[in-house]
Structures are given as structure tokens and as C-alpha cells.
Design a protein around this motif. Structure first.
Motif, PDB file in Angstrom:
ATOM      1  N   ALA A  13      57.964  47.231  69.715  1.00 47.52           N
ATOM      2  CA  ALA A  13      56.649  46.690  69.383  1.00 47.52           C
ATOM      3  C   ALA A  13      55.782  46.445  70.608  1.00 47.52           C
ATOM      4  O   ALA A  13      54.564  46.567  70.539  1.00 47.52           O
ATOM      5  N   ALA A  14      56.430  46.111  71.731  1.00 47.80           N
ATOM      6  CA  ALA A  14      55.672  45.755  72.928  1.00 47.80           C
ATOM      7  C   ALA A  14      54.658  46.817  73.342  1.00 47.80           C
ATOM      8  O   ALA A  14      53.481  46.508  73.580  1.00 47.80           O
ATOM      9  N   PRO A  15      55.046  48.093  73.437  1.00 47.58           N
ATOM     10  CA  PRO A  15      54.062  49.106  73.822  1.00 47.58           C
ATOM     11  C   PRO A  15      52.914  49.208  72.825  1.00 47.58           C
ATOM     12  O   PRO A  15      51.766  49.457  73.200  1.00 47.58           O
ATOM     13  N   LEU A  16      53.239  49.006  71.528  1.00 47.13           N
ATOM     14  CA  LEU A  16      52.193  49.072  70.503  1.00 47.13           C
ATOM     15  C   LEU A  16      51.206  47.922  70.663  1.00 47.13           C
ATOM     16  O   LEU A  16      49.993  48.099  70.518  1.00 47.13           O
ATOM     17  N   LEU A  17      51.754  46.712  70.955  1.00 49.72           N
ATOM     18  CA  LEU A  17      50.888  45.556  71.157  1.00 49.72           C
ATOM     19  C   LEU A  17      50.000  45.736  72.380  1.00 49.72           C
ATOM     20  O   LEU A  17      48.813  45.419  72.361  1.00 49.72           O
ATOM     21  N   LEU A  18      50.583  46.267  73.451  1.00 48.30           N
ATOM     22  CA  LEU A  18      49.806  46.505  74.669  1.00 48.30           C
ATOM     23  C   LEU A  18      48.716  47.535  74.419  1.00 48.30           C
ATOM     24  O   LEU A  18      47.589  47.408  74.882  1.00 48.30           O
ATOM     25  N   ALA A  19      49.087  48.573  73.655  1.00 46.64           N
ATOM     26  CA  ALA A  19      48.113  49.617  73.334  1.00 46.64           C
ATOM     27  C   ALA A  19      46.975  49.054  72.492  1.00 46.64           C
ATOM     28  O   ALA A  19      45.806  49.380  72.701  1.00 46.64           O
ATOM     29  N   ALA A  20      47.347  48.170  71.532  1.00 47.27           N
ATOM     30  CA  ALA A  20      46.332  47.560  70.673  1.00 47.27           C
ATOM     31  C   ALA A  20      45.401  46.676  71.482  1.00 47.27           C
ATOM     32  O   ALA A  20      44.186  46.673  71.287  1.00 47.27           O
ATOM     33  N   THR A  21      45.999  45.896  72.420  1.00 51.20           N
ATOM     34  CA  THR A  21      45.195  45.023  73.270  1.00 51.20           C
ATOM     35  C   THR A  21      44.257  45.832  74.149  1.00 51.20           C
ATOM     36  O   THR A  21      43.084  45.515  74.307  1.00 51.20           O
ATOM     37  N   ALA A  22      44.799  46.918  74.708  1.00 50.17           N
ATOM     38  CA  ALA A  22      43.987  47.779  75.569  1.00 50.17           C
ATOM     39  C   ALA A  22      42.855  48.422  74.773  1.00 50.17           C
ATOM     40  O   ALA A  22      41.716  48.516  75.228  1.00 50.17           O
ATOM     41  N   SER A  23      43.195  48.845  73.542  1.00 54.63           N
ATOM     42  CA  SER A  23      42.183  49.452  72.681  1.00 54.63           C
ATOM     43  C   SER A  23      41.085  48.447  72.340  1.00 54.63           C
ATOM     44  O   SER A  23      39.907  48.773  72.350  1.00 54.63           O
ATOM     45  N   HIS A  24      41.519  47.199  72.056  1.00 54.92           N
ATOM     46  CA  HIS A  24      40.569  46.136  71.726  1.00 54.92           C
ATOM     47  C   HIS A  24      39.639  45.896  72.905  1.00 54.92           C
ATOM     48  O   HIS A  24      38.423  45.773  72.744  1.00 54.92           O
ATOM     49  N   ALA A  25      40.236  45.835  74.122  1.00 52.76           N
ATOM     50  CA  ALA A  25      39.438  45.602  75.319  1.00 52.76           C
ATOM     51  C   ALA A  25      38.468  46.747  75.560  1.00 52.76           C
ATOM     52  O   ALA A  25      37.328  46.540  75.990  1.00 52.76           O
ATOM     53  N   ALA A  26      38.909  47.964  75.260  1.00 49.06           N
ATOM     54  CA  ALA A  26      38.046  49.134  75.466  1.00 49.06           C
ATOM     55  C   ALA A  26      36.850  49.109  74.527  1.00 49.06           C
ATOM     56  O   ALA A  26      35.819  49.719  74.808  1.00 49.06           O
ATOM     57  N   ASP A  27      36.988  48.407  73.403  1.00 48.71           N
ATOM     58  CA  ASP A  27      35.903  48.319  72.437  1.00 48.71           C
ATOM     59  C   ASP A  27      34.833  47.317  72.847  1.00 48.71           C
ATOM     60  O   ASP A  27      33.820  47.185  72.169  1.00 48.71           O
ATOM     61  N   ILE A  28      35.084  46.586  73.929  1.00 44.37           N
ATOM     62  CA  ILE A  28      34.120  45.589  74.412  1.00 44.37           C
ATOM     63  C   ILE A  28      33.423  46.148  75.636  1.00 44.37           C
ATOM     64  O   ILE A  28      34.041  46.333  76.690  1.00 44.37           O
TER      65      ILE A  28
END
Length: 338
Positions: A13-28
């Protein structure tokens, strides 16, 4: 076996969470939002804008900046609404009653003597009625939250006002809304519709004798320099509707919208508290500056309510009896609980 499975799950799950966080940050995206308002920076509006800016910066990792423009430097309320609709200014806050030119239902907020307390007002704003008005903001606008402006009180340069008859013949600046104009006229005054940005000069030159605003606005705008009589008529409660341009909103990502919505609503908690504390402080300050504060009794307020009843009835029909009834339903819940 439970621990190894759990560890395996976390590892996957960790890589998925990091990817989601990175994706979220990229949306800002880095951007600056212009927030226009007519009151001074030292007012409760200014406090709300600064608190909102602080929360937005924190939630966006300092990518989104909110720049406040106080004192109507970008235009009066109605000019600002047009600018939001056109997308040249992103945000503002103002009493919702000023939106009646776009939707008559917003006039319900300005019905005279509707609310008796902050608790009643909050019950409407934070309940289904308030949500409905945020969700159905007029074309080109998006409603985010409600802040506090306070109960409006009448001031003037001529005499104390303790009863309805004392208002007779006074030239009072009114909000640029038909309901407010007709309310003052029904009380025996001569209503003069003016933008807030023109008000101080109008009082200084005696183009008008007086005006109505919450006490914090009276004090922070230094109205005591041209008005020496203030009466606690508390005839209308004004919330502040925090709005953003639909053009701007539609251009933002879901993550950015989430940040702005959450920050506006979080800021409302502190802004309301500070606004109401400032009211008590403002009363003491203007007294020290030589302003005579006349307390209007509940009995006299009831007489004023009766005098404006024809206006209330007329605008209730125009606004929609079902809309006004919804306000009264929420208010009665608070009154019934006492």
C-alpha cells in the motif's frame, strides 16, 4: 500469520499512498487569488480573509496564495459581483441580500426584524436553508461559506433614536436593495441608496444624515468622526457570504477546490467568534470617542417591526412564501428550545 499479512499489505500500500499523495500535490498549481472586500483590513472581514489565506497556504503547501484587497480598492460590492462573474476577480464576501438583483430569494436575509439573536441566525446559516443558498448561488458565482457581519444598527448626526418616531425625516443611506430602501421609508426616513465606498463622504458633506451598519463596521470605518448618535435598532442581521468566481472555480482541480472550500468553512468558525468579540469592544471604543449609544427596548423594536409589516409582507410574496417559511422553521426550533 496476521502480522506478516498486515506487513505485506502495508508494503504494497505504501507506494500507492505515496503515488496518491504525489498526484494530489501535482493537482495543486501555484496561483494567487484576489480577494476583494469593502471593509478595512482591521475589520472582522479583514480578519476572516487573513485567516482564510493562512489556511489555504497551509493546506496547499504554500502553493496557493490569497491576497486581500480591503476598503473597496477593487470596487464596491455590486462592481465586485460583476468582476467575479467576468472572472477578473476571484473572491469576495458580502451580505447575501446584495444579490437580490440576480435572485430575489436572497432578499430573505434582509427581512427586517427576522432574527433576535446570533443563535437564530447561525441555525439558519448552518442548516439546510443556508446550504441551499450556497448551492444555488447566482450565475457566475459559487458560494463557499458564511461569515459574520453582525446586526445592523442606525446612526445619525442629528439626534438619538429611541423609538420609531425619532426616525422621521432623517435622510438615511440604504443598501442598494429595494427591501432595505422600502424598510427605511416605512419607518418614516428618507432612504438614499448608496454604495458603501461613497458613504463616509456622503455623511461628511451631510448629503445623508445617517446610515445603518453593524457596530464593528461603524467603529473600524471611523464613522464616529461624522456621526455622534448610534442606536441599537438591530433591525437586520447580516451574514457574509463567501463567494468565488465560477470561471475561476471551474478552472481549478478537485484538490484545489477542496482546499478552498475547507479553508472558507474552517475560517468561518474563528471569524464569527472574533467578529462578535469585536462588537463588544467596538461599543466601548465609540463611547470613549463621544458617541451616544441609545439602547432601543424590545417593546420599541416590536413597534418598529409592526410599522414595517406591510413591507415584510410585500417582499415575502416577492421572495417566495415557501422560502421565508423555511427560515422561520429553523428559527422556531431555536426559540422553541429555550
Amino acid at each position: 500469520m496476521i502480522r506478516p499479512i498486515r506487513n505485506l499489505f502495508l508494503a504494497l500500500a505504501a507506494p500507492l499512498l505515496l503515488a496518491a499523495t504525489a498526484s494530489h500535490a501535482a493537482d495543486i498549481q501555484p496561483r494567487t487569488i484576489k480577494f476583494s472586500y469593502v471593509q478595512p483590513k482591521e475589520s472582522h472581514m479583514g480578519y476572516g480573509v487573513e485567516k482564510f489565506a493562512e489556511l489555504v497556504a497551509k493546506k496547499s503547501g504554500n502553493k496557493i496564495k490569497v491576497r486581500g484587497y480591503p476598503n473597496g480598492t477593487l470596487g464596491g460590492d455590486l462592481q465586485t459581483v460583476s468582476a467575479l462573474q467576468g472572472g477578473t476577480i476571484e473572491m469576495t464576501t458580502m451580505p447575501p441580500g446584495l444579490l437580490v438583483g440576480l435572485s430575489k430569494e436572497y432578499g430573505a436575509f434582509d427581512l427586517p426584524f427576522l432574527f433576535n439573536s446570533f443563535q437564530e441566525a447561525d441555525a439558519v446559516l448552518d442548516g439546510p436553508v443556508g446550504k441551499r443558498f450556497l448551492d444555488q448561488a447566482p450565475k457566475g458565482l459559487v458560494g463557499l461559506a458564511y461569515w459574520d457581519h453582525g446586526f445592523r444598527n442606525i446612526s445619525n448626526s442629528k439626534r438619538p433614536i429611541a423609538k420609531a418616531e425619532d426616525l422621521g425625516g432623517l435622510k438615511l443611506r440604504a443598501l442598494q436593495a429595494p427591501l432595505m430602501i422600502e424598510t427605511f421609508n416605512a419607518l418614516g426616513s428618507n432612504a438614499v441608496p448608496l454604495a458603501f465606498t461613497e458613504l463616509f463622504t456622503a455623511m461628511e458633506t451631510r448629503a445623508v444624515d445617517g446610515q445603518d451598519n453593524p457596530i464593528v463596521a461603524f467603529e473600524t470605518n471611523k464613522f464616529d468622526e461624522v456621526q455622534k448618535h448610534l442606536s441599537t435598532t438591530r433591525h437586520v442581521y447580516n451574514p457574509l457570504m463567501v463567494m468565488i468566481s465560477r470561471k475561476a472555480w471551474d478552472s481549478y482541480s478537485a484538490a484545489e477546490r477542496e482546499i478552498l472550500l475547507a479553508a472558507a468553512r474552517e475560517a468561518s468558525i474563528e471569524q464569527r467568534r472574533v467578529s462578535r468579540e469585536m462588537e463588544q469592544s467596538a461599543i466601548a471604543k465609540v463611547r470613549q470617542k463621544g458617541v451616544t449609544i441609545t439602547e432601543v427596548s424590545d417593546a420599541e423594536r416590536a413597534r418598529m417591526r409592526e410599522k414595517v409589516k406591510p413591507v415584510t409582507d410585500k417582499f415575502t410574496r416577492e421572495i417566495g412564501e415557501d422560502v421565508v417559511k423555511a427560515f422561520h422553521v429553523e428559527i422556531s426550533k431555536v426559540r422553541g428550545g429555550k
